[in-house]
Write a protein that holds these residues in place. Structure first.
Motif, short mmCIF file in Angstrom:
data_model
loop_
_atom_site.label_atom_id
_atom_site.label_comp_id
_atom_site.label_asym_id
_atom_site.label_seq_id
_atom_site.Cartn_x
_atom_site.Cartn_y
_atom_site.Cartn_z
N PHE A 62 -25.13 -13.57 -18.97
CA PHE A 62 -25.12 -14.91 -18.40
C PHE A 62 -25.11 -14.85 -16.89
O PHE A 62 -24.81 -13.83 -16.28
CB PHE A 62 -23.95 -15.74 -18.94
N LYS A 63 -25.47 -16.00 -16.32
CA LYS A 63 -25.54 -16.11 -14.87
C LYS A 63 -24.97 -17.45 -14.46
O LYS A 63 -25.28 -18.48 -15.07
CB LYS A 63 -26.99 -15.98 -14.40
N GLY A 64 -24.14 -17.44 -13.41
CA GLY A 64 -23.58 -18.66 -12.86
C GLY A 64 -24.33 -19.06 -11.60
O GLY A 64 -24.64 -18.22 -10.76
N TYR A 65 -24.65 -20.34 -11.49
CA TYR A 65 -25.37 -20.89 -10.35
C TYR A 65 -24.51 -21.98 -9.70
O TYR A 65 -23.94 -22.81 -10.41
CB TYR A 65 -26.67 -21.57 -10.79
N LEU A 66 -24.45 -21.98 -8.39
CA LEU A 66 -23.73 -23.03 -7.68
C LEU A 66 -24.61 -24.27 -7.61
O LEU A 66 -25.76 -24.21 -7.18
CB LEU A 66 -23.35 -22.55 -6.28
N SER A 67 -24.06 -25.40 -8.05
CA SER A 67 -24.78 -26.67 -8.01
C SER A 67 -23.81 -27.74 -7.56
O SER A 67 -22.84 -28.03 -8.26
CB SER A 67 -25.32 -27.01 -9.40
N ASN A 68 -24.07 -28.31 -6.41
CA ASN A 68 -23.16 -29.27 -5.81
C ASN A 68 -21.80 -28.59 -5.64
O ASN A 68 -21.70 -27.60 -4.97
CB ASN A 68 -23.10 -30.56 -6.62
N LYS A 69 -20.77 -29.09 -6.33
CA LYS A 69 -19.43 -28.50 -6.17
C LYS A 69 -18.96 -27.79 -7.43
O LYS A 69 -17.78 -27.51 -7.59
CB LYS A 69 -18.43 -29.59 -5.80
N SER A 70 -19.88 -27.53 -8.34
CA SER A 70 -19.49 -26.85 -9.57
C SER A 70 -20.49 -25.76 -9.91
O SER A 70 -21.51 -25.61 -9.27
CB SER A 70 -19.38 -27.86 -10.72
N LEU A 71 -20.17 -25.02 -10.96
CA LEU A 71 -21.04 -23.95 -11.43
C LEU A 71 -21.75 -24.38 -12.70
O LEU A 71 -21.17 -25.03 -13.56
CB LEU A 71 -20.23 -22.69 -11.70
N ILE A 72 -22.99 -23.98 -12.80
CA ILE A 72 -23.79 -24.15 -14.00
C ILE A 72 -24.03 -22.75 -14.53
O ILE A 72 -24.32 -21.83 -13.76
CB ILE A 72 -25.12 -24.83 -13.66
N TYR A 73 -23.87 -22.56 -15.82
CA TYR A 73 -24.07 -21.24 -16.42
C TYR A 73 -25.23 -21.27 -17.39
O TYR A 73 -25.36 -22.20 -18.18
CB TYR A 73 -22.82 -20.79 -17.16
N VAL A 74 -26.05 -20.23 -17.34
CA VAL A 74 -27.12 -20.04 -18.33
C VAL A 74 -26.83 -18.72 -19.04
O VAL A 74 -26.49 -17.72 -18.41
CB VAL A 74 -28.51 -20.01 -17.67
N PHE A 75 -26.96 -18.74 -20.36
CA PHE A 75 -26.63 -17.61 -21.21
C PHE A 75 -27.83 -17.18 -22.03
O PHE A 75 -28.68 -18.01 -22.36
CB PHE A 75 -25.53 -17.99 -22.22
N ASN A 76 -27.85 -15.91 -22.40
CA ASN A 76 -28.79 -15.42 -23.38
C ASN A 76 -28.01 -14.58 -24.37
O ASN A 76 -27.26 -13.68 -23.99
CB ASN A 76 -29.90 -14.58 -22.76
N TYR A 77 -28.18 -14.91 -25.64
CA TYR A 77 -27.56 -14.13 -26.70
C TYR A 77 -28.57 -14.03 -27.83
O TYR A 77 -28.99 -15.04 -28.39
CB TYR A 77 -26.27 -14.78 -27.18
N LYS A 78 -29.01 -12.83 -28.11
CA LYS A 78 -29.97 -12.56 -29.18
C LYS A 78 -31.22 -13.42 -29.05
O LYS A 78 -31.72 -13.98 -30.02
CB LYS A 78 -29.32 -12.75 -30.55
N GLY A 79 -31.71 -13.55 -27.82
CA GLY A 79 -32.96 -14.27 -27.58
C GLY A 79 -32.83 -15.78 -27.47
O GLY A 79 -33.82 -16.47 -27.24
N ILE A 80 -31.63 -16.32 -27.62
CA ILE A 80 -31.40 -17.76 -27.49
C ILE A 80 -30.85 -18.03 -26.09
O ILE A 80 -29.86 -17.42 -25.68
CB ILE A 80 -30.38 -18.25 -28.55
N ASN A 81 -31.49 -18.95 -25.37
CA ASN A 81 -31.01 -19.34 -24.05
C ASN A 81 -30.25 -20.65 -24.17
O ASN A 81 -30.74 -21.60 -24.79
CB ASN A 81 -32.18 -19.54 -23.08
N PHE A 82 -29.06 -20.69 -23.58
CA PHE A 82 -28.33 -21.95 -23.54
C PHE A 82 -27.68 -22.13 -22.18
O PHE A 82 -27.41 -21.17 -21.47
CB PHE A 82 -27.35 -22.10 -24.70
N ILE A 83 -27.46 -23.40 -21.83
CA ILE A 83 -26.97 -23.76 -20.52
C ILE A 83 -25.72 -24.62 -20.67
O ILE A 83 -25.63 -25.42 -21.61
CB ILE A 83 -28.07 -24.49 -19.71
#
Length: 160
Positions: A62-83
């Protein structure tokens, strides 16, 4: 994949891995990964994550991205991407996420996102899961969403 709400906390079960998002009480729980969208000093460890960056824990990338004043995370597990979203995303960050991850299959939403329809269309989301029912989506109200990761079907859920 099972996604459920426990009190005000969001929990995902991926096989034998557990991820907790924005818990109301931060506990040193050795059997789970804890994701925080609120940036706090000196909390980022090998089980607690609240800083932008790339991570891999127990086979979950997973990766965390700074957006405004919070973090958004995107994940990959077994080929499935979720945010995991708690805030709107600007167009530049949306494009960056698309460039880095391609289409996102599932969005976990906590809080009110005025641009949710734009985000859904841009990321080509198949499943929306509204954690606290603040976005007026028309979805099935469930205690837990069971997602078949081998065959993702388009559906929206509201966790109750």
């Amino acid at each position: 994949m099972i996604i459920k709400k426990i009190h005000d906390d969001l929990e995902i079960l991926l096989d034998n891995k557990r991820i907790i998002f924005d818990p109301t009480k931060i506990k040193d729980n050795l059997d789970c990964i804890t994701i925080l969208s609120d940036i706090q000093k000196n909390l980022n460890t090998n089980k607690f994550f609240n800083l932008p960056g790339e991570y891999e824990v127990q086979g979950v990338y997973f990766k965390g991205y700074l957006s405004n004043k919070s973090l958004i995370y995107v994940f990959n597990y077994k080929g499935i991407n979720f945010i995991y979203l708690t805030d709107n995303i600007n167009d530049g960050l949306l494009n960056q996420i698309l460039d880095e991850w391609g289409e996102i299959d599932i969005a976990l939403i906590k809080g009110k996102l005025p641009d949710l329809l734009k985000i859904k269309n841009k990321l080509k989301l198949k499943i929306l899961i509204d954690v606290d029912n603040k976005n007026n989506i028309k979805g099935e109200k469930v205690k837990e969403a069971k997602i078949n990761v081998k065959k993702i079907e388009e559906k929206d859920y509201i966790l109750v």
